[in-house]
Design a protein around this motif. Structure first.
Motif, mmCIF file in Angstrom:
data_model
loop_
_atom_site.group_PDB
_atom_site.id
_atom_site.type_symbol
_atom_site.label_atom_id
_atom_site.label_comp_id
_atom_site.label_asym_id
_atom_site.label_seq_id
_atom_site.Cartn_x
_atom_site.Cartn_y
_atom_site.Cartn_z
ATOM 1 N N GLU A 1 0.828 -1.206 0.000
ATOM 2 C CA GLU A 1 0.000 0.000 0.000
ATOM 3 C C GLU A 1 0.863 1.258 0.000
ATOM 4 O O GLU A 1 0.551 2.241 -0.689
ATOM 5 N N ALA A 2 1.967 1.248 0.745
ATOM 6 C CA ALA A 2 2.881 2.385 0.761
ATOM 7 C C ALA A 2 3.518 2.557 -0.625
ATOM 8 O O ALA A 2 3.655 3.689 -1.123
ATOM 9 N N GLU A 3 3.898 1.468 -1.242
ATOM 10 C CA GLU A 3 4.477 1.515 -2.594
ATOM 11 C C GLU A 3 3.484 2.097 -3.598
ATOM 12 O O GLU A 3 3.831 2.958 -4.410
ATOM 13 N N ILE A 4 2.243 1.652 -3.533
ATOM 14 C CA ILE A 4 1.199 2.143 -4.436
ATOM 15 C C ILE A 4 0.956 3.630 -4.188
ATOM 16 O O ILE A 4 0.819 4.420 -5.122
ATOM 17 N N SER A 5 0.934 4.046 -2.928
ATOM 18 C CA SER A 5 0.737 5.454 -2.567
ATOM 19 C C SER A 5 1.844 6.337 -3.151
ATOM 20 O O SER A 5 1.579 7.414 -3.671
ATOM 21 N N LEU A 6 3.084 5.860 -3.053
ATOM 22 C CA LEU A 6 4.215 6.621 -3.581
ATOM 23 C C LEU A 6 4.113 6.756 -5.097
ATOM 24 O O LEU A 6 4.435 7.813 -5.660
ATOM 25 N N LYS A 7 3.700 5.706 -5.768
ATOM 26 C CA LYS A 7 3.565 5.742 -7.226
ATOM 27 C C LYS A 7 2.477 6.701 -7.661
ATOM 28 O O LYS A 7 2.574 7.345 -8.695
ATOM 29 N N GLU A 8 1.408 6.800 -6.871
ATOM 30 C CA GLU A 8 0.272 7.660 -7.202
ATOM 31 C C GLU A 8 0.546 9.136 -6.918
ATOM 32 O O GLU A 8 -0.112 10.002 -7.484
ATOM 33 N N SER A 9 1.494 9.397 -6.034
ATOM 34 C CA SER A 9 1.739 10.812 -5.664
ATOM 35 C C SER A 9 2.755 11.480 -6.576
ATOM 36 O O SER A 9 3.363 11.021 -7.407
#
Length: 157
Positions: free
Chosen positions: A149-157
């Motif tokens: 989830e942290a990885e996905i969040s970083l990619k989206e930001s």
């Protein structure tokens, strides 16, 4: 120190008894019993799912338990792994242990999103005999949802 071996050179307890050496056989049995308890203790304290699977896809050792009430849960040892695996969502063909038995190659850090939205990382390692044939597969599964989830969040930001 070699703990587990599938070598054909090992002496079986029957060989010791046939030579009249029952004390040696009892020592061999005691060592095997201690090693089995040690292996199960290591499996039990593992923070994720840890299983040892035989070529018939049965759990030989596992820290998984069938769901039940409180502490009255049945061990899954002897049960088919693909019937109790969290990451198999559609078919037993998704079983990584099957792939490892077929190819002899390990599967490392395979990430899967489960139907419930959580993420797991699956690792399957072959345990081979002296001839290089896979005798058992060790499979360990860790919940990596928070990292994914942290990885996905970083990619989206």
């Amino acid at each position: 120190m070699e703990i587990f071996s599938f070598s054909n050179q090992n002496v079986s307890p029957d060989d010791d008894q046939s030579s009249g050496n029952q004390a040696s056989s009892q020592t061999h049995d005691l060592k095997n019993e201690k090693l089995t308890r040690l292996l199960q203790s290591v499996i039990d304290i593992f923070p994720g799912d840890l299983s040892v699977i035989d070529p018939a896809y049965n759990f030989v050792h596992t820290n998984l338990k069938q769901s039940g009430i409180g502490t009255h849960r049945k061990s899954l040892e002897g049960e088919k792994c693909f019937r109790n695996c969290r990451y198999i969502q559609n078919s037993p063909e998704e079983c990584f242990a099957k792939q490892v038995f077929t190819t002899g190659a390990p599967i490392l850090k395979k990430q899967i999103q489960l139907k419930n939205g959580r993420w797991v990382e699956v690792n399957c390692l072959p345990l081979k005999d002296d001839a290089g044939k896979t005798q058992l597969v060790v499979e360990f599964i860790s919940d990596v949802t928070q990292y994914k989830e942290a990885e996905i969040s970083l990619k989206e930001s």
